[in-house]
Design a protein around this motif. Structure first.
Motif, PDB file in Angstrom:
ATOM      1  N   VAL A  50      34.438  42.090 -23.563  1.00 44.93           N
ATOM      2  CA  VAL A  50      35.518  43.125 -24.087  1.00 44.93           C
ATOM      3  C   VAL A  50      35.774  43.946 -23.007  1.00 44.93           C
TER       4      VAL A  50
ATOM      5  N   CYS B  37      31.033  48.164 -30.548  1.00 46.03           N
ATOM      6  CA  CYS B  37      31.123  47.896 -29.069  1.00 46.03           C
ATOM      7  C   CYS B  37      31.682  49.491 -28.410  1.00 46.03           C
TER       8      CYS B  37
ATOM      9  N   GLY C 229      30.971  46.559 -24.011  1.00 47.67           N
ATOM     10  CA  GLY C 229      32.212  46.463 -23.489  1.00 47.67           C
ATOM     11  C   GLY C 229      32.475  46.707 -22.280  1.00 47.67           C
TER      12      GLY C 229
END
Length: 327
Positions: free
Chosen positions: A104, A290, A71
């Motif tokens: 993200v 992430c 992300g």
């Protein structure tokens, strides 16, 4: 596709003339960079040996929604003004991120103008085309929190947040009812909590065991491993997805390996930089979904996303990565 050497040459040319600045949360130099508009979207990297054509994903433990494993944070890096020269490199950062499959994007009202700038640039560039917007509430009082959340949605230019988190657990009891109300109304998809210190891990665990939350965000890296003791196992037990802030420990990991050559065994993990090794250390833990490295450098973004491709390290390989910084 361009070779990696050629790509780095292009990226280096784009950031030529940058001056030294403040170290950002991803360990890169924040720079005042003036870049010409991109005439085409440059390839990111050589095709991985594994044959991956896009970034790996991991499924949420309960909903099974697949999210890309790298992300992007926005602390400091997206806190810039309206000047086109300040925003130009960030447009390229977003293009690099989206071209690799990244979605993200994490922000917060405490990050200055980061929400506004991220919202503006994603709307302008269309990159990524389907962002997974994660932001936070960071204030005291239920009414104040509700107003802040509405402001975040306006700044991010969205009617629906993918993830809304109570930042650093500030006034959690006041905000959790608002978060649930927004989720029930279809304006927020996932609920979460964050804390930026290791001292806050115990409180995060207590909250996770008490409230049915979807995400937890915490500091974790090859040098800061306290979360491994209890919080990561707890998240896995409860089906809570884990986002990682400060994956480079504020840049200190790079200082620890300064002057060291990249170990030959890094090639076995398809890593061509220490940054990729450090991110793959995090992704090698089965509870993590992430990490959120932040950078204002297109060159560093191209490097960061490369960690989302190829084989991830096993437990023994993770310890070898940790030993690089422990030494």
């Amino acid at each position: 596709m361009l070779s990696r050497r050629a790509l780095l040459g292009v990226a280096g040319g784009l950031v030529a003339g940058c001056r030294k600045g403040q170290v950002d949360p991803a360990g890169e130099q924040r720079a005042s960079v003036v870049m010409p508009p991109a005439t085409s979207e440059p390839p990111l990297m050589d095709a991985p040996k594994s044959g991956d054509t896009t970034m790996k994903t991991r499924a949420h433990p309960r909903t099974h929604e697949a999210l890309p494993v790298i992300g992007m944070g926005t602390w400091q890096t997206f806190d810039v003004g309206a000047d086109a020269g300040e925003r130009a490199p960030l447009r390229e950062v977003l293009r690099q991120f989206a071209a690799a499959g990244g979605r993200v994007i994490d922000s917060s009202p405490m990050y200055g103008r980061a929400e506004e700038v991220a919202g503006d640039l994603v709307a302008e560039t269309g990159a990524p085309p389907r962002p997974f917007w994660a932001t936070k509430v960071w204030t005291r009082g239920r009414a104040e929190g509700a107003a802040q959340i509405e402001a975040s949605m306006r700044l991010l230019r969205t009617d629906e947040l993918d993830l809304l988190q109570v930042h650093n657990l500030l006034d959690f009891e006041a905000h959790i009812a608002t978060l649930k109300r927004l989720r029930d109304a279809g304006r927020v998809r996932y609920l979460g909590v964050t804390h930026y210190t290791q001292a806050g891990l115990d409180e995060l665990e207590r909250v996770l065991r008490r409230e049915p939350l979807d995400f937890v965000q915490l500091p974790y890296s090859a040098a800061v491993r306290a979360a491994e003791q209890r919080l990561l196992p707890t998240a896995a037990e409860l089906g809570v997805a884990v986002l990682v802030m400060r994956p480079f420990d504020g840049g200190s990991l790079f200082a620890k390996v300064k002057g060291q050559p990249l170990p030959e065994w890094a090639a076995e993990l398809e890593c061509t930089s220490f940054g990729q090794l450090f991110l793959k250390f995090i992704l090698g833990h089965p509870a993590v979904h992430c990490p959120l490295p932040a950078t204002s450098s297109p060159k560093h973004m191209a490097d960061n996303v490369r960690a989302g491709f190829g084989r991830m390290p096993d437990a023994a390989e993770r310890e070898k990565i940790a030993a690089l910084v422990a030494g």
